[in-house]
Design an enzyme around this catalytic site. Structure first.
Site, PDB file in Angstrom:
ATOM      1  N   GLU A  84       0.309  -7.471  -3.996  1.00 40.15           N
ATOM      2  CA  GLU A  84      -0.428  -7.031  -2.811  1.00 40.15           C
ATOM      3  C   GLU A  84      -0.874  -8.230  -1.976  1.00 40.15           C
ATOM      4  OE1 GLU A  84      -4.362  -4.241  -1.840  1.00 40.15           O
ATOM      5  OE2 GLU A  84      -4.158  -5.227  -3.783  1.00 40.15           O
TER       6      GLU A  84
ATOM      7  N   LYS B  40      -0.436   1.961   2.398  1.00 41.89           N
ATOM      8  CA  LYS B  40      -1.390   2.495   1.432  1.00 41.89           C
ATOM      9  C   LYS B  40      -2.169   3.651   2.043  1.00 41.89           C
ATOM     10  CE  LYS B  40      -5.070   0.801  -1.671  1.00 41.89           C
ATOM     11  NZ  LYS B  40      -5.847  -0.409  -2.031  1.00 41.89           N
TER      12      LYS B  40
ATOM     13  N   CYS C  52      -2.372  -1.219  -5.536  1.00 42.08           N
ATOM     14  CA  CYS C  52      -3.648  -1.508  -6.201  1.00 42.08           C
ATOM     15  C   CYS C  52      -4.341  -0.238  -6.684  1.00 42.08           C
ATOM     16  CB  CYS C  52      -4.536  -2.324  -5.254  1.00 42.08           C
ATOM     17  SG  CYS C  52      -5.975  -3.064  -6.064  1.00 42.08           S
TER      18      CYS C  52
END
Length: 500
Positions: A254, A316, A366
Protein backbone atom coordinates in the site's frame (compact mmCIF):
# COMPACT_ATOMS: atom_id res chain seq x y z
CA UNK A 1 -9.72 -9.54 33.87
CA UNK A 2 -11.71 -12.14 31.94
CA UNK A 3 -12.16 -9.74 29.02
CA UNK A 4 -8.47 -8.93 28.96
CA UNK A 5 -7.62 -12.63 28.99
CA UNK A 6 -9.39 -13.11 25.64
CA UNK A 7 -6.46 -11.33 23.95
CA UNK A 8 -4.21 -14.24 24.93
CA UNK A 9 -6.49 -16.57 22.95
CA UNK A 10 -5.70 -14.63 19.77
CA UNK A 11 -2.53 -14.42 17.67
CA UNK A 12 0.32 -14.03 18.32
CA UNK A 13 -0.38 -16.00 21.54
CA UNK A 14 -3.19 -18.41 20.55
CA UNK A 15 -3.56 -19.93 24.01
CA UNK A 16 -6.76 -21.87 23.36
CA UNK A 17 -7.26 -22.73 27.03
CA UNK A 18 -8.12 -19.08 27.64
CA UNK A 19 -11.40 -19.39 25.69
CA UNK A 20 -13.24 -21.57 28.25
CA UNK A 21 -11.72 -19.66 31.17
CA UNK A 22 -12.72 -16.18 29.97
CA UNK A 23 -16.12 -16.93 28.44
CA UNK A 24 -17.19 -19.35 31.17
CA UNK A 25 -16.42 -16.68 33.76
CA UNK A 26 -18.64 -14.17 31.94
CA UNK A 27 -21.40 -16.73 31.41
CA UNK A 28 -21.48 -17.83 35.06
CA UNK A 29 -21.62 -14.25 36.33
CA UNK A 30 -24.52 -13.39 34.01
CA UNK A 31 -26.76 -16.37 34.76
CA UNK A 32 -28.77 -14.66 37.51
CA UNK A 33 -28.22 -10.97 36.79
CA UNK A 34 -30.91 -8.51 35.74
CA UNK A 35 -30.82 -6.50 32.51
CA UNK A 36 -29.06 -3.29 33.52
CA UNK A 37 -26.31 -4.88 35.63
CA UNK A 38 -25.82 -7.43 32.85
CA UNK A 39 -25.12 -4.67 30.31
CA UNK A 40 -22.58 -3.11 32.67
CA UNK A 41 -20.86 -6.46 33.29
CA UNK A 42 -20.67 -7.18 29.56
CA UNK A 43 -19.40 -3.65 28.90
CA UNK A 44 -16.64 -4.04 31.50
CA UNK A 45 -15.72 -7.39 29.91
CA UNK A 46 -15.53 -5.58 26.56
CA UNK A 47 -13.33 -2.85 28.00
CA UNK A 48 -10.81 -5.50 28.96
CA UNK A 49 -11.19 -7.27 25.63
CA UNK A 50 -10.70 -4.17 23.48
CA UNK A 51 -8.64 -2.00 25.83
CA UNK A 52 -5.85 -4.57 25.60
CA UNK A 53 -6.72 -6.08 22.23
CA UNK A 54 -6.53 -2.82 20.26
CA UNK A 55 -3.99 -0.99 22.44
CA UNK A 56 -1.62 -1.10 19.45
CA UNK A 57 -3.69 1.68 17.83
CA UNK A 58 -1.95 4.13 20.18
CA UNK A 59 1.27 3.51 18.24
CA UNK A 60 -0.15 5.28 15.18
CA UNK A 61 -0.63 8.51 17.16
CA UNK A 62 3.08 8.62 18.00
CA UNK A 63 4.14 8.61 14.34
CA UNK A 64 3.50 12.36 14.51
CA UNK A 65 3.75 12.67 18.28
CA UNK A 66 3.91 16.46 18.29
CA UNK A 67 0.46 16.78 16.71
CA UNK A 68 -1.32 13.63 17.87
CA UNK A 69 0.63 12.02 20.73
CA UNK A 70 -1.59 13.48 23.45
CA UNK A 71 -4.64 11.85 21.82
CA UNK A 72 -3.27 8.29 21.92
CA UNK A 73 -4.64 7.15 25.27
CA UNK A 74 -7.99 9.01 25.04
CA UNK A 75 -8.53 7.65 21.51
CA UNK A 76 -7.88 4.03 22.49
CA UNK A 77 -10.00 4.39 25.62
CA UNK A 78 -12.85 6.03 23.70
CA UNK A 79 -12.82 3.46 20.91
CA UNK A 80 -12.65 0.60 23.42
CA UNK A 81 -15.59 2.05 25.34
CA UNK A 82 -17.62 2.24 22.12
CA UNK A 83 -16.75 -1.28 21.00
CA UNK A 84 -17.46 -2.62 24.49
CA UNK A 85 -21.10 -1.71 23.93
CA UNK A 86 -21.43 -4.83 21.78
CA UNK A 87 -20.42 -7.34 24.50
CA UNK A 88 -22.66 -5.25 26.77
CA UNK A 89 -25.55 -5.74 24.34
CA UNK A 90 -24.88 -9.49 24.20
CA UNK A 91 -24.92 -9.73 27.99
CA UNK A 92 -28.06 -7.59 28.29
CA UNK A 93 -29.92 -9.60 25.64
CA UNK A 94 -28.93 -12.85 27.33
CA UNK A 95 -30.03 -11.65 30.77
CA UNK A 96 -33.32 -10.25 29.46
CA UNK A 97 -34.32 -13.52 27.80
CA UNK A 98 -33.20 -15.54 30.82
CA UNK A 99 -35.45 -13.44 33.08
CA UNK A 100 -38.49 -14.02 30.88
CA UNK A 101 -37.86 -17.69 30.26
CA UNK A 102 -35.58 -19.67 32.51
CA UNK A 103 -33.24 -21.66 30.32
CA UNK A 104 -31.05 -24.19 32.04
CA UNK A 105 -27.79 -25.89 31.29
CA UNK A 106 -27.06 -26.39 27.61
CA UNK A 107 -29.98 -24.23 26.45
CA UNK A 108 -28.63 -21.28 28.44
CA UNK A 109 -25.22 -21.90 26.91
CA UNK A 110 -26.75 -21.94 23.45
CA UNK A 111 -28.62 -18.72 24.17
CA UNK A 112 -25.45 -16.94 25.28
CA UNK A 113 -23.48 -18.10 22.21
CA UNK A 114 -26.32 -16.89 19.97
CA UNK A 115 -26.38 -13.45 21.61
CA UNK A 116 -22.60 -13.19 21.28
CA UNK A 117 -22.63 -14.15 17.59
CA UNK A 118 -25.41 -11.70 16.77
CA UNK A 119 -23.62 -8.78 18.41
CA UNK A 120 -20.31 -9.71 16.75
CA UNK A 121 -22.12 -9.57 13.42
CA UNK A 122 -23.56 -6.17 14.35
CA UNK A 123 -20.09 -4.95 15.30
CA UNK A 124 -18.94 -5.89 11.83
CA UNK A 125 -21.66 -3.82 10.14
CA UNK A 126 -22.89 -0.89 12.24
CA UNK A 127 -21.26 2.51 11.50
CA UNK A 128 -19.14 0.97 8.70
CA UNK A 129 -18.18 -1.89 11.05
CA UNK A 130 -15.05 -2.99 12.91
CA UNK A 131 -14.93 -6.82 13.03
CA UNK A 132 -11.48 -6.96 14.63
CA UNK A 133 -10.50 -9.87 16.92
CA UNK A 134 -13.61 -11.98 16.37
CA UNK A 135 -13.98 -14.97 18.68
CA UNK A 136 -13.22 -17.33 15.79
CA UNK A 137 -9.70 -15.97 15.47
CA UNK A 138 -8.72 -17.92 18.58
CA UNK A 139 -8.66 -20.93 16.20
CA UNK A 140 -6.67 -19.42 13.33
CA UNK A 141 -3.36 -21.04 14.34
CA UNK A 142 -4.96 -24.50 14.49
CA UNK A 143 -5.13 -25.95 10.98
CA UNK A 144 -8.16 -28.19 11.49
CA UNK A 145 -10.15 -25.91 13.79
CA UNK A 146 -10.14 -22.90 11.46
CA UNK A 147 -11.51 -24.85 8.47
CA UNK A 148 -15.23 -24.70 9.43
CA UNK A 149 -15.06 -21.00 8.51
CA UNK A 150 -15.27 -22.25 4.92
CA UNK A 151 -18.82 -23.38 5.68
CA UNK A 152 -20.14 -20.88 8.21
CA UNK A 153 -17.72 -17.94 8.05
CA UNK A 154 -15.94 -16.30 10.95
CA UNK A 155 -19.17 -15.19 12.61
CA UNK A 156 -20.51 -18.75 12.52
CA UNK A 157 -17.23 -20.21 13.73
CA UNK A 158 -17.27 -17.64 16.53
CA UNK A 159 -20.71 -18.93 17.54
CA UNK A 160 -19.33 -22.48 17.75
CA UNK A 161 -16.19 -21.30 19.57
CA UNK A 162 -18.16 -19.55 22.30
CA UNK A 163 -20.72 -22.36 22.58
CA UNK A 164 -18.04 -25.02 23.05
CA UNK A 165 -15.94 -22.72 25.21
CA UNK A 166 -18.73 -22.24 27.75
CA UNK A 167 -19.49 -25.94 28.16
CA UNK A 168 -16.84 -26.36 30.91
CA UNK A 169 -18.57 -23.54 32.77
CA UNK A 170 -21.92 -25.26 32.36
CA UNK A 171 -20.34 -28.43 33.71
CA UNK A 172 -19.28 -26.72 36.94
CA UNK A 173 -22.84 -25.72 37.84
CA UNK A 174 -24.73 -28.69 36.40
CA UNK A 175 -26.43 -31.14 38.69
CA UNK A 176 -24.46 -34.41 39.05
CA UNK A 177 -26.96 -36.40 36.97
CA UNK A 178 -26.72 -33.86 34.12
CA UNK A 179 -22.95 -33.70 33.90
CA UNK A 180 -22.64 -36.79 31.72
CA UNK A 181 -24.66 -35.28 28.81
CA UNK A 182 -22.61 -32.07 29.00
CA UNK A 183 -19.37 -34.05 28.89
CA UNK A 184 -20.65 -36.08 25.93
CA UNK A 185 -21.74 -32.94 24.10
CA UNK A 186 -18.36 -31.29 24.72
CA UNK A 187 -16.50 -34.34 23.41
CA UNK A 188 -18.76 -34.69 20.37
CA UNK A 189 -18.59 -30.98 19.50
CA UNK A 190 -14.81 -30.74 19.78
CA UNK A 191 -14.28 -34.01 17.92
CA UNK A 192 -16.74 -33.06 15.18
CA UNK A 193 -15.13 -29.65 14.71
CA UNK A 194 -11.67 -31.18 14.59
CA UNK A 195 -12.50 -34.11 12.31
CA UNK A 196 -14.55 -32.03 9.89
CA UNK A 197 -11.79 -29.45 9.71
CA UNK A 198 -9.08 -32.09 9.34
CA UNK A 199 -10.80 -33.50 6.27
CA UNK A 200 -10.68 -30.10 4.59
CA UNK A 201 -7.18 -29.24 5.78
CA UNK A 202 -6.01 -32.53 4.30
CA UNK A 203 -6.89 -31.40 0.77
CA UNK A 204 -3.95 -30.95 -1.56
CA UNK A 205 -3.36 -27.36 -2.66
CA UNK A 206 -0.56 -27.52 -5.25
CA UNK A 207 1.22 -24.38 -6.43
CA UNK A 208 0.43 -22.90 -9.82
CA UNK A 209 3.10 -22.00 -12.36
CA UNK A 210 2.62 -18.27 -11.63
CA UNK A 211 5.73 -16.87 -9.91
CA UNK A 212 5.25 -14.02 -7.45
CA UNK A 213 7.75 -11.60 -6.00
CA UNK A 214 6.63 -9.65 -2.92
CA UNK A 215 8.77 -6.66 -1.97
CA UNK A 216 8.87 -5.45 1.63
CA UNK A 217 10.71 -2.13 1.66
CA UNK A 218 10.52 -1.60 5.44
CA UNK A 219 10.22 2.18 5.16
CA UNK A 220 9.43 3.74 8.59
CA UNK A 221 6.14 5.61 8.57
CA UNK A 222 7.76 8.73 9.97
CA UNK A 223 10.00 8.85 6.88
CA UNK A 224 7.49 7.81 4.24
CA UNK A 225 6.09 11.26 3.45
CA UNK A 226 9.08 13.33 4.58
CA UNK A 227 10.40 15.86 2.02
CA UNK A 228 12.91 14.24 -0.31
CA UNK A 229 12.02 10.69 0.74
CA UNK A 230 10.27 9.74 -2.50
CA UNK A 231 13.52 9.19 -4.39
CA UNK A 232 15.02 7.05 -1.60
CA UNK A 233 11.84 4.97 -1.36
CA UNK A 234 11.67 4.37 -5.12
CA UNK A 235 15.35 3.43 -5.24
CA UNK A 236 14.83 0.95 -2.42
CA UNK A 237 11.88 -0.76 -4.07
CA UNK A 238 13.55 -0.86 -7.47
CA UNK A 239 16.74 -2.32 -5.97
CA UNK A 240 14.87 -5.06 -4.11
CA UNK A 241 12.74 -5.82 -7.18
CA UNK A 242 15.85 -6.27 -9.33
CA UNK A 243 17.30 -9.10 -7.25
CA UNK A 244 18.12 -12.26 -9.25
CA UNK A 245 15.23 -14.60 -9.82
CA UNK A 246 12.20 -15.07 -12.02
CA UNK A 247 8.75 -13.60 -11.42
CA UNK A 248 5.56 -13.08 -13.37
CA UNK A 249 3.88 -10.64 -10.99
CA UNK A 250 5.72 -8.10 -8.85
CA UNK A 251 3.84 -6.96 -5.74
CA UNK A 252 4.49 -3.72 -3.86
CA UNK A 253 2.52 -2.73 -0.73
CA UNK A 254 0.00 0.00 0.00
CA UNK A 255 1.27 3.47 -1.02
CA UNK A 256 4.65 1.96 -1.85
CA UNK A 257 5.10 4.97 -4.10
CA UNK A 258 4.49 8.06 -1.93
CA UNK A 259 3.02 10.20 -4.69
CA UNK A 260 0.80 10.17 -7.75
CA UNK A 261 2.58 7.54 -9.81
CA UNK A 262 0.27 7.78 -12.82
CA UNK A 263 1.27 11.47 -13.12
CA UNK A 264 5.03 10.88 -12.75
CA UNK A 265 6.34 9.85 -16.18
CA UNK A 266 9.97 9.68 -15.00
CA UNK A 267 9.17 7.30 -12.15
CA UNK A 268 7.06 5.10 -14.42
CA UNK A 269 9.91 4.93 -16.94
CA UNK A 270 12.29 3.70 -14.25
CA UNK A 271 9.78 1.11 -13.11
CA UNK A 272 9.13 -0.12 -16.65
CA UNK A 273 12.87 -0.50 -17.19
CA UNK A 274 12.97 -2.83 -14.18
CA UNK A 275 10.09 -4.96 -15.47
CA UNK A 276 11.01 -7.71 -17.93
CA UNK A 277 8.72 -8.04 -20.93
CA UNK A 278 5.42 -9.64 -20.08
CA UNK A 279 5.78 -8.99 -16.34
CA UNK A 280 3.26 -7.03 -14.30
CA UNK A 281 3.61 -4.74 -11.27
CA UNK A 282 0.76 -4.36 -8.78
CA UNK A 283 1.54 -1.45 -6.48
CA UNK A 284 -0.23 0.69 -3.98
CA UNK A 285 -0.31 4.40 -4.82
CA UNK A 286 -2.60 7.35 -4.13
CA UNK A 287 -4.59 8.71 -7.05
CA UNK A 288 -6.57 11.87 -7.76
CA UNK A 289 -9.29 12.79 -10.20
CA UNK A 290 -10.35 16.31 -11.15
CA UNK A 291 -14.07 16.96 -11.48
CA UNK A 292 -16.71 19.63 -11.30
CA UNK A 293 -16.89 19.24 -7.53
CA UNK A 294 -13.13 19.64 -7.13
CA UNK A 295 -10.36 17.10 -6.68
CA UNK A 296 -11.18 13.63 -5.39
CA UNK A 297 -8.45 11.47 -3.85
CA UNK A 298 -8.35 7.67 -3.82
CA UNK A 299 -6.23 5.00 -2.13
CA UNK A 300 -5.55 2.58 -4.98
CA UNK A 301 -3.67 -0.42 -6.27
CA UNK A 302 -2.57 0.09 -9.87
CA UNK A 303 -1.29 -2.43 -12.43
CA UNK A 304 1.61 -1.54 -14.74
CA UNK A 305 3.35 -3.46 -17.50
CA UNK A 306 6.81 -2.96 -19.03
CA UNK A 307 5.50 -0.07 -21.14
CA UNK A 308 4.91 1.96 -17.98
CA UNK A 309 1.22 2.42 -18.72
CA UNK A 310 -1.59 1.83 -16.23
CA UNK A 311 -3.44 -1.34 -17.23
CA UNK A 312 -6.15 -1.33 -14.59
CA UNK A 313 -6.66 -0.43 -10.98
CA UNK A 314 -8.77 -0.70 -7.87
CA UNK A 315 -9.82 2.02 -5.43
CA UNK A 316 -10.26 1.16 -1.76
CA UNK A 317 -13.94 1.25 -0.84
CA UNK A 318 -13.83 0.55 2.90
CA UNK A 319 -11.95 3.53 4.30
CA UNK A 320 -10.48 3.91 7.80
CA UNK A 321 -12.36 6.51 9.88
CA UNK A 322 -10.01 9.32 10.98
CA UNK A 323 -7.17 7.69 9.06
CA UNK A 324 -8.46 8.20 5.51
CA UNK A 325 -11.46 10.41 6.14
CA UNK A 326 -13.06 12.30 9.02
CA UNK A 327 -16.67 11.28 9.75
CA UNK A 328 -19.01 14.24 10.34
CA UNK A 329 -16.22 16.51 9.20
CA UNK A 330 -18.36 19.61 9.47
CA UNK A 331 -19.07 18.88 13.13
CA UNK A 332 -15.87 17.32 14.49
CA UNK A 333 -12.77 19.56 14.88
CA UNK A 334 -10.43 16.60 14.27
CA UNK A 335 -7.67 16.17 11.71
CA UNK A 336 -6.78 13.00 9.81
CA UNK A 337 -3.79 11.07 11.14
CA UNK A 338 -2.41 10.46 7.65
CA UNK A 339 -0.65 12.85 5.32
CA UNK A 340 -2.52 14.11 2.26
CA UNK A 341 -4.28 16.99 0.58
CA UNK A 342 -7.79 15.92 1.47
CA UNK A 343 -10.03 13.08 2.59
CA UNK A 344 -10.06 9.96 0.44
CA UNK A 345 -13.13 9.05 -1.58
CA UNK A 346 -14.37 5.44 -1.36
CA UNK A 347 -14.27 3.25 -4.45
CA UNK A 348 -17.28 1.44 -5.85
CA UNK A 349 -16.76 -1.85 -4.00
CA UNK A 350 -15.04 -5.23 -4.43
CA UNK A 351 -13.68 -5.68 -7.93
CA UNK A 352 -11.96 -8.49 -9.85
CA UNK A 353 -9.03 -7.39 -12.00
CA UNK A 354 -7.88 -9.11 -15.17
CA UNK A 355 -4.14 -8.67 -15.70
CA UNK A 356 -1.99 -10.22 -18.44
CA UNK A 357 -0.11 -13.40 -17.58
CA UNK A 358 -1.81 -14.02 -14.24
CA UNK A 359 -5.09 -15.42 -12.89
CA UNK A 360 -7.95 -13.07 -12.03
CA UNK A 361 -7.26 -11.17 -8.82
CA UNK A 362 -9.31 -9.39 -6.16
CA UNK A 363 -7.67 -6.55 -4.25
CA UNK A 364 -8.17 -5.68 -0.58
CA UNK A 365 -6.23 -2.69 0.65
CA UNK A 366 -5.09 -2.86 4.28
CA UNK A 367 -8.16 -2.50 6.55
CA UNK A 368 -10.52 -4.07 3.98
CA UNK A 369 -9.20 -7.58 4.61
CA UNK A 370 -10.81 -7.64 8.09
CA UNK A 371 -14.38 -7.74 6.71
CA UNK A 372 -15.82 -11.27 6.23
CA UNK A 373 -17.79 -11.62 3.01
CA UNK A 374 -16.88 -8.14 1.74
CA UNK A 375 -13.63 -8.76 -0.11
CA UNK A 376 -14.62 -10.64 -3.27
CA UNK A 377 -16.94 -9.65 -6.13
CA UNK A 378 -19.67 -12.29 -5.91
CA UNK A 379 -20.53 -12.00 -9.60
CA UNK A 380 -16.99 -12.31 -10.93
CA UNK A 381 -15.01 -14.73 -8.75
CA UNK A 382 -11.22 -14.23 -8.76
CA UNK A 383 -8.51 -16.86 -8.40
CA UNK A 384 -6.60 -15.10 -5.62
CA UNK A 385 -6.70 -12.07 -3.33
CA UNK A 386 -3.97 -9.44 -3.18
CA UNK A 387 -3.84 -7.68 0.19
CA UNK A 388 -1.66 -4.57 -0.11
CA UNK A 389 -1.12 -3.04 3.32
CA UNK A 390 1.00 -0.69 5.38
CA UNK A 391 1.27 -1.79 9.01
CA UNK A 392 4.21 0.55 9.67
CA UNK A 393 1.74 2.62 11.69
CA UNK A 394 1.72 -0.07 14.38
CA UNK A 395 5.42 -0.83 14.79
CA UNK A 396 6.30 -4.07 16.56
CA UNK A 397 3.01 -4.35 18.48
CA UNK A 398 0.58 -7.26 18.29
CA UNK A 399 -1.48 -5.35 15.69
CA UNK A 400 0.23 -6.76 12.55
CA UNK A 401 -0.17 -10.34 13.84
CA UNK A 402 -3.87 -9.76 14.45
CA UNK A 403 -4.19 -8.22 10.97
CA UNK A 404 -2.52 -11.29 9.45
CA UNK A 405 -5.02 -13.51 11.29
CA UNK A 406 -7.88 -11.74 9.49
CA UNK A 407 -6.21 -12.35 6.13
CA UNK A 408 -5.83 -16.05 6.91
CA UNK A 409 -9.51 -16.37 7.78
CA UNK A 410 -10.54 -14.65 4.52
CA UNK A 411 -8.52 -17.28 2.65
CA UNK A 412 -10.41 -20.10 4.41
CA UNK A 413 -13.81 -18.45 4.00
CA UNK A 414 -13.41 -17.80 0.28
CA UNK A 415 -11.33 -20.85 -0.63
CA UNK A 416 -8.79 -18.50 -2.23
CA UNK A 417 -5.09 -17.87 -1.62
CA UNK A 418 -4.28 -14.48 -0.10
CA UNK A 419 -1.01 -12.76 -0.91
CA UNK A 420 0.05 -9.91 1.40
CA UNK A 421 2.56 -7.21 0.55
CA UNK A 422 3.21 -5.08 3.64
CA UNK A 423 5.50 -2.10 3.92
CA UNK A 424 7.14 -3.20 7.17
CA UNK A 425 5.56 -6.64 7.60
CA UNK A 426 3.98 -9.03 7.87
CA UNK A 427 4.17 -9.94 4.17
CA UNK A 428 3.00 -13.47 3.44
CA UNK A 429 1.72 -16.03 0.97
CA UNK A 430 -1.33 -17.82 2.39
CA UNK A 431 -2.97 -20.80 0.72
CA UNK A 432 -6.72 -21.41 0.43
CA UNK A 433 -6.73 -23.34 3.73
CA UNK A 434 -5.22 -20.42 5.66
CA UNK A 435 -1.75 -21.99 5.86
CA UNK A 436 1.21 -19.60 5.64
CA UNK A 437 3.52 -20.74 2.84
CA UNK A 438 6.08 -17.96 3.24
CA UNK A 439 6.38 -14.78 5.33
CA UNK A 440 8.59 -11.79 6.11
CA UNK A 441 8.43 -10.59 9.70
CA UNK A 442 7.75 -7.08 10.93
CA UNK A 443 10.78 -4.84 10.54
CA UNK A 444 12.51 -6.98 7.90
CA UNK A 445 13.64 -5.69 4.53
CA UNK A 446 13.56 -8.18 1.67
CA UNK A 447 11.57 -10.12 -0.89
CA UNK A 448 9.49 -13.27 -1.00
CA UNK A 449 9.74 -15.35 -4.16
CA UNK A 450 6.99 -17.94 -4.21
CA UNK A 451 4.51 -19.65 -6.49
CA UNK A 452 0.87 -18.63 -6.30
CA UNK A 453 -1.13 -21.41 -4.57
CA UNK A 454 -4.11 -22.95 -6.32
CA UNK A 455 -7.64 -21.79 -5.54
CA UNK A 456 -10.18 -24.28 -4.19
CA UNK A 457 -13.78 -24.62 -5.31
CA UNK A 458 -16.14 -21.91 -4.01
CA UNK A 459 -16.96 -22.62 -0.37
CA UNK A 460 -20.49 -22.58 1.07
CA UNK A 461 -19.61 -19.30 2.76
CA UNK A 462 -18.36 -17.86 -0.54
CA UNK A 463 -21.69 -18.82 -2.13
CA UNK A 464 -24.12 -17.79 0.61
CA UNK A 465 -22.22 -15.37 2.85
CA UNK A 466 -23.61 -14.60 6.30
CA UNK A 467 -26.84 -16.49 5.59
CA UNK A 468 -24.81 -19.50 6.71
CA UNK A 469 -24.64 -17.99 10.21
CA UNK A 470 -28.42 -17.77 10.38
CA UNK A 471 -28.77 -21.32 9.06
CA UNK A 472 -26.27 -22.61 11.63
CA UNK A 473 -28.00 -20.93 14.57
CA UNK A 474 -31.43 -22.14 13.48
CA UNK A 475 -30.16 -25.67 12.92
CA UNK A 476 -28.49 -25.88 16.33
CA UNK A 477 -31.54 -24.50 18.12
CA UNK A 478 -33.80 -26.94 16.24
CA UNK A 479 -31.53 -29.81 17.21
CA UNK A 480 -31.46 -28.71 20.86
CA UNK A 481 -35.26 -28.37 20.91
CA UNK A 482 -35.72 -31.81 19.34
CA UNK A 483 -33.30 -33.49 21.75
CA UNK A 484 -34.89 -31.71 24.73
CA UNK A 485 -38.38 -32.73 23.64
CA UNK A 486 -37.29 -36.33 23.13
CA UNK A 487 -35.67 -36.33 26.57
CA UNK A 488 -38.83 -35.04 28.24
CA UNK A 489 -40.95 -37.71 26.49
CA UNK A 490 -38.52 -40.41 27.51
CA UNK A 491 -38.59 -39.27 31.15
CA UNK A 492 -42.40 -39.01 31.08
CA UNK A 493 -42.82 -42.53 29.70
CA UNK A 494 -40.27 -43.85 32.18
CA UNK A 495 -42.22 -42.26 35.09
CA UNK A 496 -45.48 -43.77 33.83
CA UNK A 497 -43.96 -47.23 33.56
CA UNK A 498 -42.52 -46.96 37.07
CA UNK A 499 -45.92 -45.86 38.44
CA UNK A 500 -47.70 -48.78 36.81
Amino acid sequence: MAGGLTVLALPPFSWLIVVPVAFSALFLVLRQVSTVPAFFIGWVFGMGQFGIGISWIAESFYVDAERFGALAIPAVAGLSAGLAIFPGMAAMLFATIMQRRAFGGIAANLLFATCWAVTEWLRGHILTGFPWNLAAYALVDYAALRQPAAWVGSYGLGFLTVFIGILPGVLTVAAPKRRAPVLVLFAVAVTGLWVGGALRSGQDVPPTDVALRIVQGNVPQVEKWAPGSRERTLEKYLGLSAQPGRFDVLLWPETAFPGFLDEDAAARARISAALPDGRILLTGAPDRVEGDGGTRYFNTVQAYDSSGEVLTGYAKHHLVPFGEYVPLKGWLPIERLTEGLGDFTPGSGPRTLAIPGAPLVAVAICYEIIFPGQVVDDLFRPDWIFNATNDAWFGTTIGPEQHLASARMRAVEEGLPVVRAANTGISAVIDAKGEIIARLETGQTGVIDASLPTALAPTPYARFGDWTLLALICAVWALAFTVGLAGRRFNSEKSKSEDS
